[in-house]
Write a protein that holds these residues in place. Structure first.
Motif, PDB file in Angstrom:
ATOM      1  N   LEU A  31     -16.596 -62.826  26.425  1.00  0.00           N
ATOM      2  CA  LEU A  31     -16.353 -62.547  25.024  1.00  0.00           C
ATOM      3  C   LEU A  31     -15.375 -61.385  24.954  1.00  0.00           C
ATOM      4  O   LEU A  31     -15.659 -60.294  25.456  1.00  0.00           O
ATOM      5  N   ASN A  32     -14.199 -61.655  24.393  1.00  0.00           N
ATOM      6  CA  ASN A  32     -13.125 -60.647  24.344  1.00  0.00           C
ATOM      7  C   ASN A  32     -12.847 -60.064  25.734  1.00  0.00           C
ATOM      8  O   ASN A  32     -12.762 -58.853  25.910  1.00  0.00           O
TER       9      ASN A  32
ATOM     10  N   LYS B 219     -24.948 -74.308  28.309  1.00  0.00           N
ATOM     11  CA  LYS B 219     -25.328 -73.737  27.019  1.00  0.00           C
ATOM     12  C   LYS B 219     -26.047 -72.418  27.235  1.00  0.00           C
ATOM     13  O   LYS B 219     -26.964 -72.323  28.047  1.00  0.00           O
ATOM     14  N   LEU B 220     -25.622 -71.403  26.502  1.00  0.00           N
ATOM     15  CA  LEU B 220     -26.219 -70.076  26.572  1.00  0.00           C
ATOM     16  C   LEU B 220     -26.559 -69.609  25.165  1.00  0.00           C
ATOM     17  O   LEU B 220     -25.709 -69.609  24.278  1.00  0.00           O
ATOM     18  N   THR B 221     -27.810 -69.218  24.974  1.00  0.00           N
ATOM     19  CA  THR B 221     -28.230 -68.619  23.716  1.00  0.00           C
ATOM     20  C   THR B 221     -28.482 -67.139  23.983  1.00  0.00           C
ATOM     21  O   THR B 221     -29.221 -66.793  24.901  1.00  0.00           O
ATOM     22  N   ALA B 222     -27.848 -66.288  23.201  1.00  0.00           N
ATOM     23  CA  ALA B 222     -27.947 -64.845  23.415  1.00  0.00           C
ATOM     24  C   ALA B 222     -28.058 -64.125  22.075  1.00  0.00           C
ATOM     25  O   ALA B 222     -27.668 -64.654  21.038  1.00  0.00           O
ATOM     26  N   THR B 223     -28.580 -62.928  22.123  1.00  0.00           N
ATOM     27  CA  THR B 223     -28.665 -62.081  20.940  1.00  0.00           C
ATOM     28  C   THR B 223     -27.541 -61.056  20.999  1.00  0.00           C
ATOM     29  O   THR B 223     -27.419 -60.326  21.978  1.00  0.00           O
ATOM     30  N   ALA B 224     -26.736 -61.028  19.969  1.00  0.00           N
ATOM     31  CA  ALA B 224     -25.619 -60.082  19.918  1.00  0.00           C
ATOM     32  C   ALA B 224     -26.116 -58.716  19.472  1.00  0.00           C
ATOM     33  O   ALA B 224     -26.963 -58.613  18.592  1.00  0.00           O
ATOM     34  N   ILE B 225     -25.584 -57.690  20.106  1.00  0.00           N
ATOM     35  CA  ILE B 225     -25.962 -56.332  19.714  1.00  0.00           C
ATOM     36  C   ILE B 225     -24.997 -55.762  18.665  1.00  0.00           C
ATOM     37  O   ILE B 225     -25.221 -54.685  18.145  1.00  0.00           O
ATOM     38  N   LYS B 226     -23.927 -56.507  18.384  1.00  0.00           N
ATOM     39  CA  LYS B 226     -23.021 -56.120  17.314  1.00  0.00           C
ATOM     40  C   LYS B 226     -22.333 -57.367  16.784  1.00  0.00           C
ATOM     41  O   LYS B 226     -22.403 -58.434  17.380  1.00  0.00           O
ATOM     42  N   SER B 227     -21.687 -57.237  15.668  1.00  0.00           N
ATOM     43  CA  SER B 227     -21.013 -58.352  15.029  1.00  0.00           C
ATOM     44  C   SER B 227     -19.606 -58.527  15.604  1.00  0.00           C
ATOM     45  O   SER B 227     -18.937 -57.539  15.917  1.00  0.00           O
ATOM     46  N   PHE B 228     -19.191 -59.780  15.750  1.00  0.00           N
ATOM     47  CA  PHE B 228     -17.852 -60.074  16.258  1.00  0.00           C
ATOM     48  C   PHE B 228     -17.116 -60.957  15.272  1.00  0.00           C
ATOM     49  O   PHE B 228     -17.599 -62.012  14.886  1.00  0.00           O
ATOM     50  N   ASN B 229     -15.941 -60.509  14.849  1.00  0.00           N
ATOM     51  CA  ASN B 229     -15.071 -61.324  14.012  1.00  0.00           C
ATOM     52  C   ASN B 229     -13.843 -61.677  14.831  1.00  0.00           C
ATOM     53  O   ASN B 229     -13.287 -60.838  15.533  1.00  0.00           O
TER      54      ASN B 229
ATOM     55  N   THR C 184     -14.017 -67.277  26.308  1.00  0.00           N
ATOM     56  CA  THR C 184     -13.532 -68.084  27.420  1.00  0.00           C
ATOM     57  C   THR C 184     -14.698 -68.322  28.374  1.00  0.00           C
ATOM     58  O   THR C 184     -15.751 -67.708  28.257  1.00  0.00           O
ATOM     59  N   ALA C 185     -14.483 -69.231  29.317  1.00  0.00           N
ATOM     60  CA  ALA C 185     -15.519 -69.515  30.311  1.00  0.00           C
ATOM     61  C   ALA C 185     -14.859 -69.827  31.644  1.00  0.00           C
ATOM     62  O   ALA C 185     -13.748 -70.336  31.695  1.00  0.00           O
ATOM     63  N   SER C 186     -15.575 -69.488  32.719  1.00  0.00           N
ATOM     64  CA  SER C 186     -15.095 -69.765  34.077  1.00  0.00           C
ATOM     65  C   SER C 186     -16.137 -70.582  34.816  1.00  0.00           C
ATOM     66  O   SER C 186     -17.310 -70.225  34.816  1.00  0.00           O
ATOM     67  N   TYR C 187     -15.708 -71.684  35.438  1.00  0.00           N
ATOM     68  CA  TYR C 187     -16.603 -72.569  36.169  1.00  0.00           C
ATOM     69  C   TYR C 187     -16.526 -72.276  37.656  1.00  0.00           C
ATOM     70  O   TYR C 187     -15.452 -72.030  38.198  1.00  0.00           O
TER      71      TYR C 187
END
Length: 70
Positions: free
Chosen positions: A24-25, A47-57, A62-65
């Protein structure tokens, strides 16, 4: 928030196996212990479910395999 990626091999078939790491960024997503979260690819989906500690606009995601489609 949930991150979902579709992973296909060069022939367009779903990959089954290997890991995906989301960024993320340009920052690798880590757990609360500071460890990189590696998401297993199953039937072409990671698939990843996560809790954000701040807001992102307007975040850049990106992702790496890592693995083999063979």
């Amino acid at each position: 928030m949930t991150f979902t990626a579709t992973v296909k091999d060069v022939t367009g078939k779903n990959v089954n196996g290997g890991n995906l790491v989301f960024k993320l960024n340009k920052n690798t997503i880590k757990n609360s212990a500071g460890e990189v979260i590696k998401v297993q690819v199953k039937n072409g989906v990671a698939k990843l479910t996560a809790t954000a500690i701040k807001s992102f606009n307007n975040a850049n995601i990106t992702a790496s395999y890592s693995g083999s489609s063979a």
